[in-house]
Design a protein around this motif. Structure first.
Motif, mmCIF file in Angstrom:
data_model
loop_
_atom_site.group_PDB
_atom_site.id
_atom_site.type_symbol
_atom_site.label_atom_id
_atom_site.label_comp_id
_atom_site.label_asym_id
_atom_site.label_seq_id
_atom_site.Cartn_x
_atom_site.Cartn_y
_atom_site.Cartn_z
ATOM 1 N N LEU A 92 5.979 3.640 -16.419
ATOM 2 C CA LEU A 92 5.108 2.606 -15.863
ATOM 3 C C LEU A 92 3.926 3.244 -15.149
ATOM 4 N N VAL A 93 2.716 2.822 -15.525
ATOM 5 C CA VAL A 93 1.496 3.376 -14.934
ATOM 6 C C VAL A 93 1.237 2.709 -13.584
ATOM 7 N N PRO A 94 0.987 3.464 -12.503
ATOM 8 C CA PRO A 94 0.664 2.850 -11.201
ATOM 9 C C PRO A 94 -0.588 1.989 -11.299
ATOM 10 N N GLY A 95 -0.545 0.823 -10.687
ATOM 11 C CA GLY A 95 -1.672 -0.087 -10.708
ATOM 12 C C GLY A 95 -1.797 -0.921 -11.957
ATOM 13 N N SER A 96 -0.850 -0.820 -12.867
ATOM 14 C CA SER A 96 -0.912 -1.595 -14.104
ATOM 15 C C SER A 96 -0.177 -2.914 -13.935
ATOM 16 N N ILE A 97 -0.453 -3.848 -14.828
ATOM 17 C CA ILE A 97 0.215 -5.146 -14.826
ATOM 18 C C ILE A 97 0.799 -5.358 -16.220
ATOM 19 N N VAL A 98 2.095 -5.597 -16.277
ATOM 20 C CA VAL A 98 2.851 -5.670 -17.526
ATOM 21 C C VAL A 98 3.406 -7.076 -17.687
ATOM 22 N N LEU A 99 3.270 -7.633 -18.883
ATOM 23 C CA LEU A 99 3.790 -8.954 -19.199
ATOM 24 C C LEU A 99 4.970 -8.811 -20.138
ATOM 25 N N LEU A 100 6.155 -9.267 -19.701
ATOM 26 C CA LEU A 100 7.378 -9.226 -20.504
ATOM 27 C C LEU A 100 7.687 -10.637 -20.970
ATOM 28 N N GLY A 101 7.633 -10.872 -22.282
ATOM 29 C CA GLY A 101 7.876 -12.203 -22.843
ATOM 30 C C GLY A 101 9.130 -12.234 -23.680
ATOM 31 N N GLU A 171 3.584 -7.837 4.416
ATOM 32 C CA GLU A 171 4.558 -7.431 5.424
ATOM 33 C C GLU A 171 5.458 -6.301 4.927
ATOM 34 N N GLU A 172 5.950 -6.412 3.711
ATOM 35 C CA GLU A 172 6.968 -5.472 3.222
ATOM 36 C C GLU A 172 6.366 -4.212 2.607
ATOM 37 N N LYS A 173 5.119 -4.306 2.075
ATOM 38 C CA LYS A 173 4.456 -3.176 1.432
ATOM 39 C C LYS A 173 5.337 -2.551 0.338
ATOM 40 N N PRO A 174 5.660 -3.295 -0.712
ATOM 41 C CA PRO A 174 6.499 -2.746 -1.791
ATOM 42 C C PRO A 174 5.717 -1.785 -2.675
ATOM 43 N N GLU A 175 6.456 -0.973 -3.418
ATOM 44 C CA GLU A 175 5.847 -0.044 -4.365
ATOM 45 C C GLU A 175 5.867 -0.588 -5.790
ATOM 46 N N LEU A 176 6.561 -1.695 -5.999
ATOM 47 C CA LEU A 176 6.618 -2.326 -7.313
ATOM 48 C C LEU A 176 6.961 -3.796 -7.099
ATOM 49 N N VAL A 177 6.274 -4.697 -7.824
ATOM 50 C CA VAL A 177 6.481 -6.130 -7.676
ATOM 51 C C VAL A 177 6.861 -6.716 -9.034
ATOM 52 N N SER A 214 -4.694 -2.180 -5.087
ATOM 53 C CA SER A 214 -3.661 -1.552 -4.265
ATOM 54 C C SER A 214 -2.957 -0.399 -4.958
ATOM 55 N N GLY A 215 -3.005 -0.361 -6.298
ATOM 56 C CA GLY A 215 -2.269 0.671 -7.024
ATOM 57 C C GLY A 215 -0.806 0.363 -7.199
ATOM 58 N N VAL A 216 -0.365 -0.838 -6.833
ATOM 59 C CA VAL A 216 1.045 -1.230 -6.977
ATOM 60 C C VAL A 216 1.227 -1.892 -8.336
ATOM 61 N N PRO A 217 2.099 -1.375 -9.196
ATOM 62 C CA PRO A 217 2.303 -2.021 -10.498
ATOM 63 C C PRO A 217 3.012 -3.370 -10.349
ATOM 64 N N VAL A 218 2.657 -4.301 -11.227
ATOM 65 C CA VAL A 218 3.219 -5.651 -11.220
ATOM 66 C C VAL A 218 3.791 -5.943 -12.597
ATOM 67 N N ILE A 219 5.015 -6.449 -12.638
ATOM 68 C CA ILE A 219 5.663 -6.860 -13.888
ATOM 69 C C ILE A 219 5.799 -8.378 -13.880
ATOM 70 N N LEU A 220 5.183 -9.027 -14.846
ATOM 71 C CA LEU A 220 5.266 -10.479 -14.993
ATOM 72 C C LEU A 220 6.223 -10.821 -16.115
#
Length: 464
Positions: A92-101, A171-177, A214-220
Motif C-alpha cells: 500500500l502506497v502512503p497517501g493513496s486511496i484504494v477502492l475495494l468493490g 483526535e486519534e491521528k491514525p496511520e491508515l483509515v 496528510s499522507g495517510v492511506p485510505v481504503i474505501l
C-alpha cells in the motif's frame, strides 16, 4: 454565502451537464442523468475540513521543473498478505486511496478486517457505517482465532457522518483509515440521502484531499450494482488511485481479487483466496486445488493451461451438450464469455462440420472462477465435442490455444510458463499452437508437445 447550484450527472459515466439530457453524449445511455444540488462553498468547506483533519495547513503549490522533482519512491506498507500485496503492486502506497468493490456477501469486509488485524505496528481507524460494534467484534474474534493481537492500535468507529469521522481522525491521528462503505457515509454540505450520486462524490473527494495532504492511506469499500459495476457515479473510479474488485461465486469457496485500475502498479495482477470458516486463506498454487478430482471416463471435460495476471494455472472446463427440449436451443456459460462461446460454436459447426444448431450447450469453469484468457478457446471446443460424441478425453492431456474465425489455432503468450505448469502437475501431453514453436527449445521439457495449426488437427490428436 454562495447560492446552491443545480446540475445533472450521468450515473453511468459521470458526465456533467447544466441541464437535463435524455441521451448521454459521452456513453450514449438513455435516462441516466440525475439531478444533484451542489453548494457553492462545498469545495472550500471540505478542503478546510480535510486540512484540519490532517493536522496541517494546506501548502500552496508552485510550478517545478522535472529535474527539480525527486524520483525516490516512498516505502510501501506491507499488508502481511502476499496476494493483496501482489494486486496492489508491492504493498500500500502512503497517501493513496484504494477502492475495494464486490458483490454483497462476497467477503469485502472480511478481507479488509482480517488484513487490518495483521498490522499490529500500524494505528488503524476502521469506520463502519453498516454493522454495529458488537457484530464486528464477533467477526474479528472469529478471524483472529479468539485472540486479538492488534487490540491496542486497532480503533473501531461506527459512524455515518463525514464531519464526525474527520473529528475522530484529528483526535486519534491514525496511520491508515478504512471506510466500510463509502455508500453509507454522508456529509451535511449536500442535501440528499447517503448513497446518492452527490453524497458519494463529495465524500470521496473530501477523503481524497485528506489522503493527499496528510499522507495517510485510505481504503474505501464500495458496493456493486446488479449490472456488475461499482455503485455510484463513474467519477468515483476516476478519483481513487487504485480500484480492486473482489469476484467469485458465493456457492464456491474460491475468490479472485482483481486489479481494475492501479496508478502504482500493474493491472494484470490478481490474487486468489479460499473462503473458510476462519476467514480467507491465500491460495499460492491454485492449480492443485482446481484439479483435485478424478474425472477418468467422464466426457465433456478438458484441461486448459490459462494465465490470469502473472501466474499460470490449469483450469478444468466442463461442457454439456444435449438435444434441445424446446424449439430454441440454449447457450449458457458460467465463468466464460457467452458471446465468445457462440463464436466458437459457429467455428465448430462451419469449419469442423459438427451440427450443433439443435443442441443445448452449457459451459462451466470449475471452481466458480471467471477466466478471460483467450487460450481457453481450445479447451472449450474440445470439451463441447467430447460431450457431443460422449467420448472422454484421456487422462494426462491439457491444451492452450486461441481459435480464430477461420478455424486456425493462433499462438498464445508466455507459452513456456504454461508448459512448465502442466509438466509440474504431472501432465504427459499438451496441445499447443504451431506458431509458438518458433525460437522454442523443446528439449528442456519432458512433457510431450503436440503442435497444431487448425482445430481439426487438435481434435484429431485428442480423439484419433
Amino acid at each position: 454565502m454562495a447560492k446552491d447550484k443545480t446540475m445533472y450527472v450521468c450515473s453511468n459515466c459521470g458526465q456533467e451537464s447544466a441541464k437535463w439530457i435524455g441521451k448521454c453524449p459521452s456513453c450514449g445511455q438513455w435516462n441516466t442523468f440525475k439531478e444533484i444540488k451542489v453548494p457553492g462553498d462545498t469545495a472550500r468547506q471540505t478542503a478546510t475540513t480535510a486540512a484540519s483533519a490532517a493536522g496541517r495547513v494546506l501548502r500552496k503549490n508552485k510550478p517545478m521543473r522535472l529535474s527539480e522533482i525527486s524520483n525516490h519512491d516512498d516505502p510501501r506498507i506491507d499488508m502481511h498478505d502476499g496476494e493483496l500485496n501482489r494486486v496492489l503492486g508491492g504493498g500500500l502506497v502512503p497517501g493513496s486511496i484504494v477502492l475495494l468493490g464486490g458483490e454483497p456477501g462476497i467477503g469485502k469486509s472480511t478481507l479488509s478486517l482480517q488484513t487490518m488485524l495483521r498490522l499490529p505496528e500500524k494505528r488503524i481507524l476502521y469506520v463502519s457505517g453498516e454493522e454495529s460494534a458488537h457484530q464486528l467484534k464477533m467477526r474479528a474474534e472469529r478471524l483472529a482465532g479468539g485472540g486479538l493481537s492488534n487490540d491496542d492500535n486497532f480503533l473501531l468507529l461506527c459512524e455515518n457522518s463525514l464531519e464526525a469521522i474527520f473529528e475522530h481522525i484529528k483526535e486519534e491521528k491514525p496511520e491508515l483509515v478504512v471506510i466500510d462503505s463509502i455508500q453509507t457515509i454522508s456529509t451535511e454540505d449536500v442535501e440528499s440521502s447517503a448513497g446518492s450520486i452527490a453524497q458519494v462524490r463529495e465524500c470521496a473527494s473530501a477523503l481524497l484531499r485528506f489522503a493527499k495532504t496528510s499522507g495517510v492511506p485510505v481504503i474505501l469499500i464500495g458496493h456493486i450494482t446488479k449490472e456488475g459495476t461499482l455503485a455510484g457515479p463513474k467519477i468515483l473510479e476516476h478519483i481513487v488511485d487504485t480500484v480492486i474488485q473482489f469476484e467469485g461465486d458465493q456457492h464456491y469457496m474460491y475468490r479472485i481479487l482483481r486489479s481494475m485500475k492501479n496508478r502504482f502498479g500493474s493491472t494484470s495482477e490478481l490474487g486468489i483466496y479460499e473462503m473458510q470458516q476462519t476467514g480467507l486463506r491465500q491460495v499460492s498454487n491454485p492449480s492443485e486445488l482446481l484439479l483435485t478430482q478424478d474425472h477418468d471416463g467422464l466426457s465433456g471435460i478438458a484441461i486448459s493451461s490459462a494465465i490470469e495476471g502473472v501466474r499460470p494455472f490449469l483450469v478444468e472446463t466442463q461442457a454439456l451438450v444435449s438435444s434441445a427440449a424446446y424449439g430454441t436451443p440454449q447457450r449458457s456459460a458460467t465463468g466464460f464469455d457467452q458471446r465468445r462461446l457462440n463464436m466458437l460454436l459457429a467455428v465448430l459447426e462451419k469449419r469442423v462440420g459438427f451440427k450443433l444448431m439443435q443442441k443445448d450447450v452449457f459451459i462451466n469453469i470449475a471452481g466458480g472462477l471467471r477466466v478471460t484468457d483467450l487460450a481457453m478457446d481450445l479447451s472449450v471446443i474440445a470439451a463441447v465435442l467430447s460431450s457431443n460424441v460422449d467420448t472422454p478425453i484421456e487422462q494426462g492431456w491439457c491444451m492452450a490455444g486461441e481459435v480464430g474465425l477461420s478455424g486456425e489455432v493462433r499462438p498464445v503468450n508466455r507459452i513456456e510458463q504454461r508448459i512448465a505448469e502442466a509438466e509440474k502437475l504431472g501432465f504427459a501431453h499438451m496441445i499447443i499452437p504451431q506458431h509458438n514453436l518458433q525460437g522454442f527449445n523443446r528439449k528442456k521439457f519432458n512433457i510431450e508437445l503436440h503442435p497444431v495449426r487448425k482445430v481439426e488437427g487438435a481434435l484429431r490428436e485428442l480423439f484419433g
